[in-house]
Design an enzyme around this catalytic site. Structure first.
Site, mmCIF file in Angstrom:
data_model
loop_
_atom_site.group_PDB
_atom_site.id
_atom_site.type_symbol
_atom_site.label_atom_id
_atom_site.label_comp_id
_atom_site.label_asym_id
_atom_site.label_seq_id
_atom_site.Cartn_x
_atom_site.Cartn_y
_atom_site.Cartn_z
ATOM 1 N N ASP A 1 4.018 59.256 43.559
ATOM 2 C CA ASP A 1 4.038 58.940 42.237
ATOM 3 C C ASP A 1 5.402 58.319 42.029
ATOM 4 O OD1 ASP A 1 2.237 59.881 39.636
ATOM 5 O OD2 ASP A 1 4.344 59.030 39.207
ATOM 6 N N ASP B 1 5.970 53.374 44.460
ATOM 7 C CA ASP B 1 5.589 52.504 43.240
ATOM 8 C C ASP B 1 4.723 51.809 43.903
ATOM 9 O OD1 ASP B 1 5.164 50.331 41.737
ATOM 10 O OD2 ASP B 1 7.283 49.962 41.117
ATOM 11 N N TYR C 1 -5.635 46.305 30.448
ATOM 12 C CA TYR C 1 -6.003 47.435 31.501
ATOM 13 C C TYR C 1 -7.606 47.188 31.637
ATOM 14 C CZ TYR C 1 -7.186 52.575 31.748
ATOM 15 O OH TYR C 1 -7.646 53.568 32.281
ATOM 16 N N LYS D 1 -9.124 47.236 35.415
ATOM 17 C CA LYS D 1 -10.069 48.328 35.707
ATOM 18 C C LYS D 1 -11.385 47.669 36.339
ATOM 19 C CE LYS D 1 -7.440 51.698 35.498
ATOM 20 N NZ LYS D 1 -7.172 52.629 36.438
ATOM 21 N N THR E 1 -3.910 59.200 28.047
ATOM 22 C CA THR E 1 -4.586 59.266 26.829
ATOM 23 C C THR E 1 -3.685 59.814 25.566
ATOM 24 O OG1 THR E 1 -5.577 61.336 27.740
ATOM 25 C CG2 THR E 1 -6.961 59.175 27.707
HETATM 26 N N1 LIG Z 1 -7.679 59.923 30.975
HETATM 27 C C1 LIG Z 1 -8.661 58.985 30.803
HETATM 28 O O1 LIG Z 1 -9.442 59.225 29.853
HETATM 29 C C2 LIG Z 1 -8.950 58.097 31.781
HETATM 30 C C3 LIG Z 1 -9.755 57.068 31.592
HETATM 31 C C4 LIG Z 1 -10.125 56.120 32.319
HETATM 32 C C5 LIG Z 1 -9.394 55.803 33.476
HETATM 33 N N2 LIG Z 1 -8.330 56.634 33.902
HETATM 34 C C6 LIG Z 1 -7.580 56.419 34.884
HETATM 35 O O2 LIG Z 1 -7.202 57.479 35.636
HETATM 36 C C7 LIG Z 1 -5.955 57.170 36.434
HETATM 37 C C8 LIG Z 1 -5.039 58.509 35.936
HETATM 38 O O3 LIG Z 1 -4.737 58.356 34.840
HETATM 39 P P1 LIG Z 1 -4.297 59.643 33.929
HETATM 40 O O4 LIG Z 1 -5.412 59.625 32.680
HETATM 41 O O5 LIG Z 1 -4.417 60.871 34.896
HETATM 42 O O6 LIG Z 1 -3.140 59.339 33.209
HETATM 43 P P2 LIG Z 1 -1.585 59.709 33.584
HETATM 44 O O7 LIG Z 1 -0.432 58.943 32.675
HETATM 45 O O8 LIG Z 1 -1.415 61.183 33.338
HETATM 46 O O9 LIG Z 1 -1.175 59.686 35.047
HETATM 47 C C9 LIG Z 1 -0.959 58.377 35.682
HETATM 48 C C10 LIG Z 1 0.168 58.735 36.960
HETATM 49 O O10 LIG Z 1 0.442 57.301 37.398
HETATM 50 C C11 LIG Z 1 1.673 57.271 37.827
HETATM 51 N N3 LIG Z 1 2.196 55.961 37.996
HETATM 52 C C12 LIG Z 1 2.113 54.743 36.983
HETATM 53 N N4 LIG Z 1 2.440 53.874 37.576
HETATM 54 C C13 LIG Z 1 2.757 54.060 38.827
HETATM 55 C C14 LIG Z 1 3.156 53.362 39.856
HETATM 56 N N5 LIG Z 1 3.570 51.842 39.763
HETATM 57 N N6 LIG Z 1 2.993 53.693 41.012
HETATM 58 C C15 LIG Z 1 2.811 54.970 41.473
HETATM 59 N N7 LIG Z 1 2.382 55.799 40.224
HETATM 60 C C16 LIG Z 1 2.584 55.364 39.131
HETATM 61 C C17 LIG Z 1 2.357 58.137 36.541
HETATM 62 O O11 LIG Z 1 3.749 58.259 36.841
HETATM 63 C C18 LIG Z 1 1.479 59.203 36.376
HETATM 64 O O12 LIG Z 1 2.017 60.157 37.104
HETATM 65 C C19 LIG Z 1 -5.388 56.052 35.986
HETATM 66 O O13 LIG Z 1 -5.727 54.855 36.780
HETATM 67 C C20 LIG Z 1 -6.144 55.899 34.675
HETATM 68 O O14 LIG Z 1 -6.262 54.252 34.575
HETATM 69 C C21 LIG Z 1 -8.066 57.694 32.858
#
Ligand SMILES: NC(=O)c1ccc[n+]([C@@H]2O[C@H](COP(=O)([O-])OP(=O)(O)OC[C@H]3O[C@@H](n4cnc5c(N)ncnc54)[C@H](O)[C@@H]3O)[C@@H](O)[C@H]2O)c1
Length: 262
Positions: free
Chosen positions: A45, A73, A164, A168, A202
């Site tokens: 992360d 990153d 976004y 996706k 979210t």
């Molecule tokens: N939560 C939802 O309802 C939902 C819905 C659709 C898709 N998603 C996808 O699920 C995945 C996880 O997201 P989440 O909901 O757990 O959100 P989150 O923000 O809790 O987690 C995302 C993580 O990605 C890390 N991150 C961001 N930029 C980064 C980079 N450049 N390099 C490495 N790490 C990086 C952040 O630090 C964070 O820990 C994402 O790809 C998101 O698009 C989530």
């Protein structure tokens, strides 16, 4: 913790799995889950403090393997290559890659600046490509598996999230392409499409505050009719896709969205 103790699944014993986005939300739950199923995990992360907490937590329920944190990153070519080399150097192989890292910025499309558009594509789409590209030679050697994080925004319009949604959709198509390109090598490539899951992303989504009644309906349309799920609800599916239980599943994107699409 009790949640995992109830489940004696150890489908990933002696496997090596890399998880990105492991400091928060779905990635964090995934690192914990795959470790609880026996894997050695490189938890990656960009946020060091939260990552350290996540690694400590995941190690508490690890079932035989170890969880190691690495600040990465995913949009940086060198850092992704170094992360893969780190895992191979430590454990000698890679069996699974879960590309969960992602970012979301919401706003009206005609007000989205180019830097925001480029950053979202760089982290979500290019980051997924870079991690896959560096890991694929090792996954071919182990006949391993990839899981990428897509989204319900791939399937129907999510207003005020154009960059976004575009990123996706790219991940969805990229996943299908890799699945057919590497099937002869025994590498399975799937995606998850979460929706309405409690997480960092979210909790920070902001819609314009001058929405009309009709626009408010568009927002409600992208919310699950059964309420929000938890990151653990997604992590279990990722672990399944990485395991031999999914040996006949590739090129699939599985919706985990509480029936949003129904
Ligand atoms: N939560 C939802 O309802 C939902 C819905 C659709 C898709 N998603 C996808 O699920 C995945 C996880 O997201 P989440 O909901 O757990 O959100 P989150 O923000 O809790 O987690 C995302 C993580 O990605 C890390 N991150 C961001 N930029 C980064 C980079 N450049 N390099 C490495 N790490 C990086 C952040 O630090 C964070 O820990 C994402 O790809 C998101 O698009 C989530």
């Amino acid at each position: 913790m009790f949640y995992y103790r109830r489940m004696p699944l150890e489908r990933l014993t002696d496997r090596v799995v890399i998880v990105t986005g492991a400091a928060s939300g779905i990635g964090r739950a995934t690192a914990t889950r795959v470790a609880a199923e026996g894997a050695n995990v490189l938890a990656c992360d960009v946020t060091p403090d939260l990552l350290a907490e996540a690694v400590e937590e995941a190690n508490k329920t690890a079932a035989g393997g170890e969880v190691v944190g690495r600040v990465v990153d995913v949009s940086d070519e060198q850092q992704t290559a170094d992360a893969i080399a780190d895992a191979v150097g430590r454990w000698g192989r890679i069996d699974g890659l879960a590309n969960i890292a992602g970012i979301l910025r919401s706003g009206r499309t005609h007000e989205t600046d180019l830097a925001t558009w480029n950053r979202i594509l760089a982290v979500n789409a290019t980051g997924t490509f870079l991690m896959c590209r560096a890991a694929l030679p090792h996954l071919v050697a182990s006949r391993g598996s990839i899981v990428n994080a897509s989204s319900t925004s791939t399937y129907f319009g999510h207003p005020w999230m154009a960059a976004y949604a575009a990123s996706k959709g790219a991940i969805h198509s990229f996943t299908q392409t890799l699945a057919v390109e590497y099937c002869k090598d025994g590498v399975r490539v799937n995606a998850i499409a979460p929706g309405s899951v409690h997480s960092g992303i979210t909790s920070t989504v902001q819609f314009p505050d001058d929405l009309t009644k009709e626009e408010g309906k568009l927002v409600r349309r992208i919310m699950s009719p059964t309420g929000f799920g938890n990151p653990e609800d997604v992590a279990g599916v990722v672990a399944m896709l990485l395991s031999d239980d999914a040996r006949h599943i590739t090129g699939e994107t599985i919706r985990i969205d509480g029936g949003t699409h129904a």
